[in-house]
Design an enzyme around this catalytic site. Structure first.
Site, PDB file in Angstrom:
ATOM      1  N   GLU A   1       0.850  -1.199   0.000  1.00 18.68           N
ATOM      2  CA  GLU A   1       0.000   0.000   0.000  1.00 18.68           C
ATOM      3  C   GLU A   1       0.883   1.245   0.000  1.00 18.68           C
ATOM      4  O   GLU A   1       1.792   1.338   0.816  1.00 18.68           O
ATOM      5  CB  GLU A   1      -0.880   0.048   1.266  1.00 18.68           C
ATOM      6  CG  GLU A   1      -1.777  -1.149   1.436  1.00 18.68           C
ATOM      7  CD  GLU A   1      -2.468  -1.167   2.805  1.00 18.68           C
ATOM      8  OE1 GLU A   1      -2.156  -0.320   3.668  1.00 18.68           O
ATOM      9  OE2 GLU A   1      -3.311  -2.054   2.998  1.00 18.68           O
TER      10      GLU A   1
ATOM     11  N   LYS B   1       2.420   4.565   1.006  1.00 18.28           N
ATOM     12  CA  LYS B   1       2.415   5.164   2.343  1.00 18.28           C
ATOM     13  C   LYS B   1       2.277   6.676   2.209  1.00 18.28           C
ATOM     14  O   LYS B   1       3.223   7.369   1.833  1.00 18.28           O
ATOM     15  CB  LYS B   1       3.701   4.812   3.085  1.00 18.28           C
ATOM     16  CG  LYS B   1       3.705   5.298   4.520  1.00 18.28           C
ATOM     17  CD  LYS B   1       4.867   4.708   5.293  1.00 18.28           C
ATOM     18  CE  LYS B   1       4.804   5.078   6.764  1.00 18.28           C
ATOM     19  NZ  LYS B   1       4.883   6.501   7.016  1.00 18.28           N
TER      20      LYS B   1
ATOM     21  N   ASP C   1       1.836  10.369   3.631  1.00 17.69           N
ATOM     22  CA  ASP C   1       2.228  11.049   4.854  1.00 17.69           C
ATOM     23  C   ASP C   1       1.159  12.052   5.232  1.00 17.69           C
ATOM     24  O   ASP C   1       1.100  13.154   4.701  1.00 17.69           O
ATOM     25  CB  ASP C   1       3.571  11.751   4.601  1.00 17.69           C
ATOM     26  CG  ASP C   1       4.335  11.937   5.882  1.00 17.69           C
ATOM     27  OD1 ASP C   1       3.919  11.353   6.905  1.00 17.69           O
ATOM     28  OD2 ASP C   1       5.336  12.672   5.869  1.00 17.69           O
TER      29      ASP C   1
ATOM     30  N   TYR D   1      -7.190   1.935   5.771  1.00 22.94           N
ATOM     31  CA  TYR D   1      -6.230   0.858   5.486  1.00 22.94           C
ATOM     32  C   TYR D   1      -6.034  -0.164   6.602  1.00 22.94           C
ATOM     33  O   TYR D   1      -5.244  -1.085   6.465  1.00 22.94           O
ATOM     34  CB  TYR D   1      -4.872   1.440   5.100  1.00 22.94           C
ATOM     35  CG  TYR D   1      -4.305   2.470   6.063  1.00 22.94           C
ATOM     36  CD1 TYR D   1      -4.024   2.150   7.378  1.00 22.94           C
ATOM     37  CD2 TYR D   1      -4.051   3.773   5.631  1.00 22.94           C
ATOM     38  CE1 TYR D   1      -3.513   3.085   8.243  1.00 22.94           C
ATOM     39  CE2 TYR D   1      -3.529   4.715   6.498  1.00 22.94           C
ATOM     40  CZ  TYR D   1      -3.262   4.370   7.803  1.00 22.94           C
ATOM     41  OH  TYR D   1      -2.758   5.297   8.670  1.00 22.94           O
TER      42      TYR D   1
ATOM     43  N   LYS E   1      10.777   2.468   2.846  1.00 22.74           N
ATOM     44  CA  LYS E   1      10.860   3.883   2.472  1.00 22.74           C
ATOM     45  C   LYS E   1      11.647   4.051   1.182  1.00 22.74           C
ATOM     46  O   LYS E   1      12.560   3.277   0.903  1.00 22.74           O
ATOM     47  CB  LYS E   1      11.549   4.676   3.585  1.00 22.74           C
ATOM     48  CG  LYS E   1      10.778   4.729   4.893  1.00 22.74           C
ATOM     49  CD  LYS E   1       9.561   5.623   4.756  1.00 22.74           C
ATOM     50  CE  LYS E   1       8.901   5.911   6.084  1.00 22.74           C
ATOM     51  NZ  LYS E   1       9.641   6.854   6.897  1.00 22.74           N
TER      52      LYS E   1
ATOM     53  N   CYS F   1      33.305  19.135  29.682  1.00 20.26           N
ATOM     54  CA  CYS F   1      31.883  19.365  29.426  1.00 20.26           C
ATOM     55  C   CYS F   1      31.656  20.860  29.165  1.00 20.26           C
ATOM     56  O   CYS F   1      32.032  21.692  29.990  1.00 20.26           O
ATOM     57  CB  CYS F   1      31.063  18.914  30.628  1.00 20.26           C
ATOM     58  SG  CYS F   1      29.336  19.378  30.515  1.00 20.26           S
TER      59      CYS F   1
ATOM     60  N   CYS G   1      29.467  22.367  32.257  1.00 22.69           N
ATOM     61  CA  CYS G   1      29.894  22.506  33.645  1.00 22.69           C
ATOM     62  C   CYS G   1      31.406  22.459  33.813  1.00 22.69           C
ATOM     63  O   CYS G   1      31.922  22.640  34.914  1.00 22.69           O
ATOM     64  CB  CYS G   1      29.241  21.429  34.521  1.00 22.69           C
ATOM     65  SG  CYS G   1      29.856  19.773  34.238  1.00 22.69           S
TER      66      CYS G   1
ATOM     67  N   CYS H   1      30.307  13.520  30.191  1.00 23.15           N
ATOM     68  CA  CYS H   1      30.627  14.467  31.251  1.00 23.15           C
ATOM     69  C   CYS H   1      30.608  13.717  32.576  1.00 23.15           C
ATOM     70  O   CYS H   1      29.713  12.921  32.838  1.00 23.15           O
ATOM     71  CB  CYS H   1      29.574  15.574  31.246  1.00 23.15           C
ATOM     72  SG  CYS H   1      29.456  16.474  32.785  1.00 23.15           S
TER      73      CYS H   1
ATOM     74  N   CYS I   1      26.053  18.652  37.081  1.00 24.67           N
ATOM     75  CA  CYS I   1      26.110  19.313  35.763  1.00 24.67           C
ATOM     76  C   CYS I   1      24.738  19.885  35.414  1.00 24.67           C
ATOM     77  O   CYS I   1      23.753  19.146  35.347  1.00 24.67           O
ATOM     78  CB  CYS I   1      26.556  18.307  34.712  1.00 24.67           C
ATOM     79  SG  CYS I   1      26.435  18.969  33.042  1.00 24.67           S
TER      80      CYS I   1
HETATM   81  S1  IVH Z   1      -0.721   0.682   8.910  1.00 23.94           S
HETATM   82  C1  IVH Z   1       0.007  -1.607  12.579  1.00 23.94           C
HETATM   83  N1  IVH Z   1      -0.957   1.504   6.452  1.00 23.94           N
HETATM   84  O1  IVH Z   1       2.328   5.322   8.696  1.00 23.94           O
HETATM   85  C2  IVH Z   1      -0.203  -0.847  11.335  1.00 23.94           C
HETATM   86  N2  IVH Z   1      -0.011   3.010   8.037  1.00 23.94           N
HETATM   87  O2  IVH Z   1       4.528   4.520  10.555  1.00 23.94           O
HETATM   88  C3  IVH Z   1       0.122   0.608  11.481  1.00 23.94           C
HETATM   89  N3  IVH Z   1       0.570   5.196   7.117  1.00 23.94           N
HETATM   90  O3  IVH Z   1       0.855   6.067  11.770  1.00 23.94           O
HETATM   91  C4  IVH Z   1      -0.305   1.488  10.407  1.00 23.94           C
HETATM   92  N4  IVH Z   1      -0.089   4.787   5.055  1.00 23.94           N
HETATM   93  O4  IVH Z   1       0.087   7.380   9.741  1.00 23.94           O
HETATM   94  C5  IVH Z   1      -0.543   1.824   7.687  1.00 23.94           C
HETATM   95  N5  IVH Z   1      -1.247   2.078   4.234  1.00 23.94           N
HETATM   96  C6  IVH Z   1      -0.849   2.407   5.459  1.00 23.94           C
HETATM   97  C7  IVH Z   1      -0.308   3.676   5.777  1.00 23.94           C
HETATM   98  C8  IVH Z   1       0.109   3.940   7.086  1.00 23.94           C
HETATM   99  C9  IVH Z   1       0.433   5.689   5.872  1.00 23.94           C
HETATM  100  C10 IVH Z   1       1.151   5.935   8.255  1.00 23.94           C
HETATM  101  C11 IVH Z   1       0.259   6.015   9.448  1.00 23.94           C
HETATM  102  C12 IVH Z   1       1.006   5.378  10.576  1.00 23.94           C
HETATM  103  C13 IVH Z   1       2.402   5.434  10.089  1.00 23.94           C
HETATM  104  C14 IVH Z   1       3.197   4.287  10.655  1.00 23.94           C
END
Ligand code: IVH
Length: 706
Positions: free
Chosen positions: A125, A127, A129, A252, A340, A434, A437, A452, A458
């Site tokens: 899926e 991802k 943001d 999702y 990623k 340090c 301090c 330190c 400190c």
């Molecule tokens: S699943 C246990 N599916 O990524 C499963 N997360 O790093 C947890 N996110 O907080 C999440 N797309 O904000 C899942 N297809 C996707 C996603 C997704 C984006 C984000 C989500 C989550 C973060 C986890």
């Protein structure tokens, strides 16, 4: 109404006025906190509070039960109500390469005991943001929605979510009686640009009005990226504002549910669609792990052409029964991972190296650079890890450096562009003292980190420890951020964690700080009062003992149950060969280095004194038996030994923990059960010697499943 000077008030008038003030101040509190629509200025509010206090000072016998001066600790709505998730909302571990993805798959196979030829099917899926949210449906009706918050508890943003057109208000039947649906709220790229342009225009107009002398409300936020725009929009106190924002929702995942709606994740996504949710159309079932790399490449190539930003692909094991068995480790599932896209890189100039002193005294170098745009984010600082790293890369002030930013981690310096090095440059000399301090900073044996030696004397270590103590994952004291801690420390009001809980005795002094109005002080003291009762694991983590992160704090809390038992155990463990030391060493997950750190911490009288001082102010909640209370293993201490046939040792131990058992490595008098697999050795013998109950694998499985 003309106000009578306090000195001229008689007792009856005073009583009448105090009653009126209590009502009046409570009304303004509600307007301010609950609705974010104050009717009076901060100064006028402060004047009411001051008047109330002055009258009370003169007529202490008239102080009312509902007096505003006594309302510290009352639960005032801070904008949003808190909402506890039925099941925690977790995060995902990241991988960055085919090798790391393959390791992730290997861990799954090992845990489940699968052979090489058994294919692992995944769903990939994109991802996005954005902002993850949790939506509760009961009998098919949308009941409430919350942000992720700290994972266990988020903010109730139901009203705001209702403004999102693609959020189903009711599900198409059939549906489980009760189910939590998780998804991402986000803004598309084009919508974000339009929204940001509008915000910029609004900010300009506001500036003009301000210049014309107009008194204005909140300032206008110009979001840096779509993620911030989505998060800011969902967290508006006025849902009418959220309604004007171009938000989308894709579902999702699932949280707590009264029944499992599907056996595979891809079938679950079909159910989501049938119920009326938007599901990312690019999500795809992948028959085996071998196709993931191609899918990753495909998504990477198509990324720029998508309407929204993605920073990687989430891979979820398709079989839900396997997901169940795999469970979670720490804050992330064992059955899903975020792969990623490669990190973004850039070149810039290193202006300086700052040395920061952490709470355990670690001297950490931080690069200060000419600001540079790395994949849409302006970067000014990067980590240089430690002294050795600087020497290895021979990074010098004045150098041109390449840096990289991957996901949300701190940017890193990769190396130096040597052709651009100034002729007069000198190797960087790491400080031997340090910077905070002046104490010697030394490296212990193999340790790559210089520390330190100032310890509790400190100031940098002390303030860092205090910051850690109040931080969100620790005691979570709202309103006690970085700056405030520094102010309180500099003023000599807070030197140790316990001092925070005595701040209420210092109201007068606090009121003398610049910018610290009655309201701010009241809110802060309330937040502090609310934290006098906390979970033991938070308390232990908050102490900031080296190597005791959240995970280890949890293990300790679960093992010892109460602060008293933990404290006694740690002190007794000082004696080599003692039962207490053996007990500490036997806790699954607590290795010798961690045990050593704990013993050392408790051996320092000043640490113990600070702990006891704090324990007089705060009451950590004893840990209740986790897991199924009716399981025969709840609260029991277990050891697994030998080879198991039906599940791997990892899986057996994880299952035992889910059932509320404590899993330890070695057998002692305190062990309740030893599960003996094939070819078991000395642990089985020891169990027999000590008369500890042993179970065969078949017996264990039968009891575990009962
Ligand atoms: S699943 C246990 N599916 O990524 C499963 N997360 O790093 C947890 N996110 O907080 C999440 N797309 O904000 C899942 N297809 C996707 C996603 C997704 C984006 C984000 C989500 C989550 C973060 C986890």
């Amino acid at each position: 109404m003309k106000t009578i000077p306090v000195e001229a008030l008689n007792e009856l008038d005073a009583a009448i006025e105090l009653a009126a003030l209590a009502r009046e101040i409570a009304r303004h509190d509600k307007l301010y906190h609950g609705k974010d629509q104050p009717e009076i200025s901060d100064a006028d509010y402060d004047a009411l509070v001051a008047r109330n206090r002055a009258i009370e000072a003169r007529f202490p016998q008239l102080i009312r039960a509902d007096s505003p001066s006594r309302r510290v600790g009352a639960a005032v709505a801070e904008g949003f109500a808190k909402s506890r998730h039925g099941e925690p909302m977790l995060s995902l571990d990241n991988v960055f390469s085919p090798e790391e993805f393959s390791d992730f798959c290997k861990r799954i196979r090992r845990f489940l005991g699968l052979s090489e030829d058994e294919a692992l099917a995944f769903v990939g899926e994109p991802k996005i943001d954005g902002l993850s949210i949790n939506l509760l449906y009961e009998n098919g009706l949308f009941i409430k929605g919350a942000t992720r918050g700290d994972g266990a508890e988020g903010e109730d943003v139901t009203a705001n979510l209702l403004t999102i057109p693609s959020l189903p208000r009711n599900l198409a039947p059939p549906f489980p009686e009760r189910i939590e649906i998780r998804g991402e709220v986000f803004m598309e790229k084009a919508d974000f640009l339009g929204f940001r342009a509008a915000q910029e225009k609004a900010a300009e107009a506001r500036e003009a009005r301000r210049a014309a002398g107009e008194k204005l409300g909140d300032s206008i936020v110009i979001p840096a990226n779509p993620r911030n725009a989505a998060a800011g929009s969902v967290r508006q106190l006025d849902a009418r504002i959220t309604a004007t924002r171009p938000l989308k929702l894709l579902a999702y995942a699932m949280g707590a549910a009264s029944e499992t709606p599907a056996e595979t994740h891809h079938a679950f996504l079909d159910e989501l669609r049938r119920w009326g949710f938007a599901v990312n159309p690019l999500s795809r079932r992948l028959d085996s792990e071998d196709v993931a790399e191609a899918f990753q490449a495909e998504m990477g190539a198509g990324r720029a052409g998508l309407a929204y930003d993605i920073d990687g692909v989430v891979y979820k094991l398709d079989r839900i029964d396997w997901q169940r068995r795999l469970g979670f480790v720490g804050r992330a599932p064992r059955w899903a991972v975020a792969w990623k896209f490669p990190a973004e890189q850039a070149v810039t100039k290193l202006l300086d190296i700052e040395i920061q002193v952490g709470r355990t005294g670690a001297l950490t170098p931080r690069a200060v650079m000419e600001p540079v745009n790395v994949g849409g984010v302006v970067v000014r600082h990067a980590t240089l890890h430690n002294e050795e790293e600087i020497a290895r890369k021979d990074v010098r002030i004045g150098d041109t450096v390449t840096l990289q930013r991957a996901g949300d981690v701190i940017p890193q310096i990769l190396g130096v562009v040597l052709e651009k090095r100034p002729a007069e440059s000198q190797p960087y000399a790491f400080p031997q003292a340090c910077p905070a301090c002046g104490s010697h900073a030394i490296r212990d044996g193999e340790d790559v980190v210089r520390r330190c030696t100032g310890g509790l004397t400190c100031p940098a270590q002390t303030t860092e420890r205090l910051r850690h103590f109040v931080s969100r994952r620790a005691m979570d004291i709202e309103g006690l951020g970085e700056e405030n801690i520094q102010t309180l420390f500099d003023a000599g009001l807070v030197k140790s964690p316990a001092d925070i809980f005595r701040l209420h005795q210092k109201r007068e002094i606090l009121a003398g700080f610049e910018g610290w109005g009655e309201r701010k002080i009241g809110k802060l003291l309330e937040a502090i009062e609310a934290r006098r009762i906390v979970a033991l694991e938070r308390f232990i983590f908050a102490l900031g003992i080296r190597r005791i992160g959240e995970q280890n704090a949890k293990l300790l809390a679960r093992h010892y149950h109460s602060l008293e038992a933990w404290r006694a155990g740690m002190i007794a463990a000082h004696i080599i060969g003692s039962e207490a030391r053996e007990e500490l060493g036997s806790i699954q997950g607590i290795g010798p280095a961690i045990a050593e750190e704990l013993i050392e911490f408790f051996a320092e009288p000043r640490n113990l004194a600070a702990l006891d001082d704090l324990a007089a102010e705060v009451a950590p909640l004893p840990v209740e038996e986790a897991g199924a209370a009716d399981s025969p293993f709840a609260g029991k201490t277990m050891v697994f030994t030998g080879t198991l046939e039906q599940m791997t040792r990892d899986e057996a131990e994880a299952l035992a923990e889910r059932l509320g058992a404590k899993v330890t490595k070695s057998v002692s008098k305190k062990t309740d059960f030893v599960v003996v697999g094939a070819d078991a050795g000395s642990k089985a013998t020891k169990a027999a010697e000590l008369g500890v109950k042993t179970l065969s694998e078949a017996e264990w499985i039968e009891l575990a499943r009962s």
